[in-house]
Design a protein around this motif. Sequence first.
Motif, PDB file in Angstrom:
ATOM      1  N   ALA A   5       0.829  -1.210   0.000  1.00 33.53           N
ATOM      2  CA  ALA A   5       0.000   0.000   0.000  1.00 33.53           C
ATOM      3  C   ALA A   5       0.861   1.256   0.000  1.00 33.53           C
ATOM      4  O   ALA A   5       0.533   2.256  -0.640  1.00 33.53           O
ATOM      5  CB  ALA A   5      -0.925  -0.005   1.210  1.00 33.53           C
ATOM      6  N   ALA A   6       1.987   1.208   0.726  1.00 22.32           N
ATOM      7  CA  ALA A   6       2.903   2.352   0.732  1.00 22.32           C
ATOM      8  C   ALA A   6       3.530   2.533  -0.647  1.00 22.32           C
ATOM      9  O   ALA A   6       3.700   3.664  -1.119  1.00 22.32           O
ATOM     10  CB  ALA A   6       3.980   2.152   1.791  1.00 22.32           C
ATOM     11  N   ALA A   7       3.884   1.418  -1.293  1.00 18.71           N
ATOM     12  CA  ALA A   7       4.449   1.494  -2.642  1.00 18.71           C
ATOM     13  C   ALA A   7       3.440   2.095  -3.619  1.00 18.71           C
ATOM     14  O   ALA A   7       3.791   2.901  -4.493  1.00 18.71           O
ATOM     15  CB  ALA A   7       4.886   0.104  -3.098  1.00 18.71           C
ATOM     16  N   GLU A   8       2.187   1.704  -3.469  1.00 22.09           N
ATOM     17  CA  GLU A   8       1.131   2.242  -4.330  1.00 22.09           C
ATOM     18  C   GLU A   8       0.974   3.744  -4.119  1.00 22.09           C
ATOM     19  O   GLU A   8       0.830   4.513  -5.082  1.00 22.09           O
ATOM     20  CB  GLU A   8      -0.182   1.530  -4.018  1.00 22.09           C
ATOM     21  CG  GLU A   8      -1.357   1.989  -4.858  1.00 22.09           C
ATOM     22  CD  GLU A   8      -2.663   1.321  -4.452  1.00 22.09           C
ATOM     23  OE1 GLU A   8      -3.720   1.818  -4.867  1.00 22.09           O
ATOM     24  OE2 GLU A   8      -2.609   0.303  -3.730  1.00 22.09           O
ATOM     25  N   ALA A   9       1.007   4.175  -2.838  1.00 25.78           N
ATOM     26  CA  ALA A   9       0.882   5.603  -2.535  1.00 25.78           C
ATOM     27  C   ALA A   9       2.072   6.372  -3.084  1.00 25.78           C
ATOM     28  O   ALA A   9       1.925   7.478  -3.624  1.00 25.78           O
ATOM     29  CB  ALA A   9       0.766   5.804  -1.026  1.00 25.78           C
ATOM     30  N   GLN A  10       3.275   5.794  -2.971  1.00 21.21           N
ATOM     31  CA  GLN A  10       4.472   6.442  -3.496  1.00 21.21           C
ATOM     32  C   GLN A  10       4.353   6.635  -5.013  1.00 21.21           C
ATOM     33  O   GLN A  10       4.654   7.715  -5.545  1.00 21.21           O
ATOM     34  CB  GLN A  10       5.709   5.611  -3.165  1.00 21.21           C
ATOM     35  CG  GLN A  10       7.002   6.219  -3.702  1.00 21.21           C
ATOM     36  CD  GLN A  10       8.170   5.253  -3.643  1.00 21.21           C
ATOM     37  OE1 GLN A  10       7.984   4.066  -3.397  1.00 21.21           O
ATOM     38  NE2 GLN A  10       9.377   5.754  -3.873  1.00 21.21           N
TER      39      GLN A  10
END
Length: 525
Positions: A98-103
């Motif tokens: 999810a953090a990778a997606e937000a990044q």
Amino acid sequence: MPAAPGRGNPGTLLVNRPSLLVPALALVAVTGAGVAQQVQEATTSAAGRSAVVFLDAAGEVTYRVPRSQARDADSLQRALWIAELYERFAAHADSDPAAAEAQAAMAARWSGLGSAGDGTATPVAASAEPAAAPRATEDAYTIHCDFSAALVRGTFVMFQPVKATSAGATMMGAATMGGSAAKPSDAVPGEVARAALVDGRCTVEGAVDHVHPVYFYVLDAQTADGRRMAPTKGQGFLLEPGRLHLTMNPSHRHVVTGGYFNDAVYGAWQQTAAYQDLQALLPLAFRSVAGETEAERAAWRDTGMAIQSELLDTETAGRKQIALHHPDTLVRQLVIETAWLGGPWMLEGAREVLAMDPENAWAQQYVARAEAREEQSGRGARAGSVGSRYLPFHAEALDGSSVSLAETCAENRYVLLEFWASWCGPCRGEIPHLKAAYAQYHDAGFEIFGVTIDDKRGAWEKASAQEELPWIDTGFGTKSDAAQLYAVSGVPANYLIDGATGMVVARNLRGEALAEKLKMLFDRR
């Protein structure tokens, strides 16, 4: 700390959290309440330079912003939030999808992220400020709704607002029907039209003989992953002849475009790059990231509240500009009527309308009512001003008992009289800060005397249960003795009372300011 070798040039301002590296590489600390001041200093220092560059802890460039987009403290603060949130997600991208997606989403929106670039990279531009549509000459309207970014199914219901008893509460008063148990067949007071969403879209057509505010729900709403959503409250626009477009982002915030009045009243500030950047940042600050500590999550929630506050300030500034300068008196009237965050600009704008059109019945009535409230509020402000004696009253608790402010003050060293409401986002955003201060100082003689201005008991009860308020929790309504005595015209509002002297020692303590004031007072004794 010095700047990384080779980073920047004489035309670049380097920004490194938690410090700002300004020209001559002088280190300027940025901590707590000093952030805004230091950002302002950095903005001033950047005058004449080509770019502002944000570095991460390793000295790598996180975000490069041209000087033209760091014109003042507000724009630099937005750039700082962008860089910090990007760095947050980048730090957890390998372990949290999810953090990778937000990044990735941030990099797609703001093109200066994650690369030193050549100093010319710019954030992806938001929609340009819309050109005003011509005023429609027919009475027919068509509304195209596209909520597919947030919802796939549901029933769109448009209705006229129910008149409420307090200024600023009309919109929320209209949005009290159809809670989480609402069904598509439920009647909504003031209903104008409804339509079923198909793949998140629908079209509504009709006729309207004059432009006026309306609001909408999506009942029995469902997301693409099957989650059922309670109706999003407070969604408003202007019903006017012509072709309108309603869209909703993944955070369930809507934007209206099309139509002379909607473009003038809403589009002038909703479609600015500043407002759209803040809207994009807000859900990112509140997003959970795997691997963060509770303290880190709390710090990001505080950032989210700061972004929300800036978002509201941006709306208010946009509305004020319209109310005081737009050439169309009806546009000025509508921007005041649809505002839910009040301020002196509303009366000033109404007076301007009256000066432009002395026979304007709306302006005559608005100015007369507002001036009467202003006179009453002046009395209340004097009574609750710092250095004045507090005004005692009795209020009803949730269990129906009567609670005395005078007795509460007599039994405690300091009492915070806190006015709030269930529908007030900033009020509920303050509750974590109030709880922290209460936990730290209650045993030492600190009490909070809460007073809701909710006019519906059910809303008060529900919010109190959700927030699990540990202090004195009373009401009831805008016509209660407490609200009348202190001439409460907006919330949140609070007064810190010295129990021994009965004097008001501080007002409107927000965020960490309450804990800081209590520390000073208790340490002094």
